[in-house]
Design a protein around this motif. Structure first.
Motif, PDB file in Angstrom:
ATOM      1  N   GLY B 218       2.142 -27.828  15.347  1.00  0.00           N
ATOM      2  CA  GLY B 218       3.152 -26.887  14.874  1.00  0.00           C
ATOM      3  C   GLY B 218       4.750 -27.342  15.140  1.00  0.00           C
ATOM      4  O   GLY B 218       5.460 -27.303  14.435  1.00  0.00           O
ATOM      5  N   TYR B 221       5.834 -30.195  13.408  1.00  0.00           N
ATOM      6  CA  TYR B 221       6.363 -29.690  12.149  1.00  0.00           C
ATOM      7  C   TYR B 221       7.733 -29.097  12.026  1.00  0.00           C
ATOM      8  O   TYR B 221       8.522 -29.590  11.176  1.00  0.00           O
ATOM      9  N   LEU B 222       7.871 -28.372  13.007  1.00  0.00           N
ATOM     10  CA  LEU B 222       9.184 -27.685  13.218  1.00  0.00           C
ATOM     11  C   LEU B 222      10.265 -28.877  13.436  1.00  0.00           C
ATOM     12  O   LEU B 222      11.474 -28.633  12.984  1.00  0.00           O
ATOM     13  N   PRO B 229       2.252 -27.995   8.179  1.00  0.00           N
ATOM     14  CA  PRO B 229       2.563 -27.222   9.090  1.00  0.00           C
ATOM     15  C   PRO B 229       1.278 -26.817   9.770  1.00  0.00           C
ATOM     16  O   PRO B 229       0.354 -26.505   9.159  1.00  0.00           O
TER      17      PRO B 229
END
Lengths: 229, 229
Positions: B218, B221-222, B229
């Motif tokens: 996560g 992905y951020l 995600p």
DNA sequence: GAAAAGCAAGAGCACTGCTCTCGTTGTGAC
DNA sequence: GTCACAACGAGAGCAGTGCTCTTGCTTTTC
């Protein structure tokens, strides 16, 4: 002679007073709370305090429970009456931050390293989950209101564990949503611990609120609450 | 009669031995390290320890610096020779987690609540930044290699502060990238502190590694390191 | 009113960090 | 080689800690 009895009322008042003084000591001297110093402040012998708390750990436990409830209450209040879940989440996050900045030692008490040799008793896990349950409810609300961007489902053993949690504590959330809520909570606590425990020293010094906002918007995006990362 | 002299060599050895025993005590008894107990284990008077460390805090500082370097080294080693930045980031995260699980008290020492009354001296901030600088270098590498998904730029006062940091510590990263690296680091430390300090109790118990992996993906992905995600 | 339970205070134990003093021992200058 | 000096280890001591036990006193309960 009231129903609870004079002695019981005095005892309750005394217990509360000890906690108040202990909290004051905590705020100034940090986590190494001295029972004797608290007793001195109250003008009583240190041994007398043991009539109210069996040990220093038990006093700390009482303070921890109060702290969990305090921050939980503040978070819930900030999340109330918001137009949408994103606003509620951000408001909640800032409220928790304000609470923590206002009394860093209480934050350290509940979200910092456990006190050496201290084992959290069963009484604490209830209040401890208030904030995270609040986040979970916001995520679930956004989901049922169709305001949550789809995220790929999760698999694996931890997904099954989270399914059990979803079953037990929510009214219809998926494991994926519980995972998102947990992740957001840990992002929040990480951001605040980083700020309070000095991990941000010499990087972001002035506009920490802005940087916190940025991080929480990132967490909201990761959850699917907003489409702008 | 070597150049450093016999006495100097013995002193260095003694200093190291004290730290070793102190680390052992830390691992078993937690953060309330007793100088006297360490001295007892070494068969020497407690006052003799003060010839090597001016105070308990100074001994703790030495342990903290060692711990920062230890986890930093482990992280850097894990990130080396990986095919891409995502693999390096995930490998690094798991390495840090392994290090922390292997000695939770050392993790608490550096990333937990500061020891009461303890003020981190200047010597610590260098080693303290190793992990976060590693993350920043991974982000920058992904950026220059064209493997980073574009994220909206940041604005505001904290962005200016981060621009200064980018100027000073990187070879061409934007404030946005530094913010991403900081965010990823805080997500990492939050996830680990949550796991180690008992915040995950009664939710994810079995497959914590899998959940940690989920969280770090996560975070990646951020940052823009991956598109899933 | 008597018995029982709750309470406050003080002394005491074992422990802590830290300081000071007092002999001893290795070290560098002459 | 001698000698002053700094480094060193040990011990006593101080002020503080959590916690226990005993001793009187007060409130509640029967």
């Amino acid at each position: 002679m009231s129903a609870p009895g004079v002695r019981a009322r005095v005892r309750a008042e005394m217990t509360e007073e000890i906690k108040i003084v202990a909290r004051r000591h905590l705020a100034t001297d940090g986590a190494n709370l001295s029972l004797r110093a608290v007793a001195r402040d109250l003008g009583m012998a240190s041994s007398a305090v043991y009539r109210y708390f069996a040990s220093r750990d038990e006093l700390l436990t009482a303070l921890i429970i109060d702290a969990y409830n305090s921050v939980g209450e503040q978070a819930e209040q900030a999340a109330r009456d918001k137009t949408d879940e994103l606003a509620a989440f951000l408001g909640m996050a800032h409220a928790v931050r304000e609470w923590a900045l206002n009394d860093p030692h209480q934050w350290a008490l509940i979200y910092g390293s456990p006190v050496p040799g201290y084992q959290a008793p069963q009484d604490t896990i209830g209040p401890a989950t208030r904030v995270i349950l609040l986040i979970a409810s916001l995520v679930e609300s956004a989901y049922t209101n169709g305001r949550l961007t789809e995220r790929p489902p999760i698999t694996g053993r931890y997904a099954e564990e989270l399914a059990v949690i979803a079953e037990r504590y929510t009214t219809g959330a998926t494991p994926r949503l519980v995972a998102a809520a947990l992740s957001a909570f840990l992002h929040l606590s990480g951001a605040l611990s980083g700020e309070l425990f000095g991990q941000l020293t010499a990087s972001v010094e002035e506009d920490r609120r802005g940087f916190f906002e940025f991080q929480m918007r990132g967490a909201a995006y990761l959850i699917g609450m907003t489409d702008a990362p």
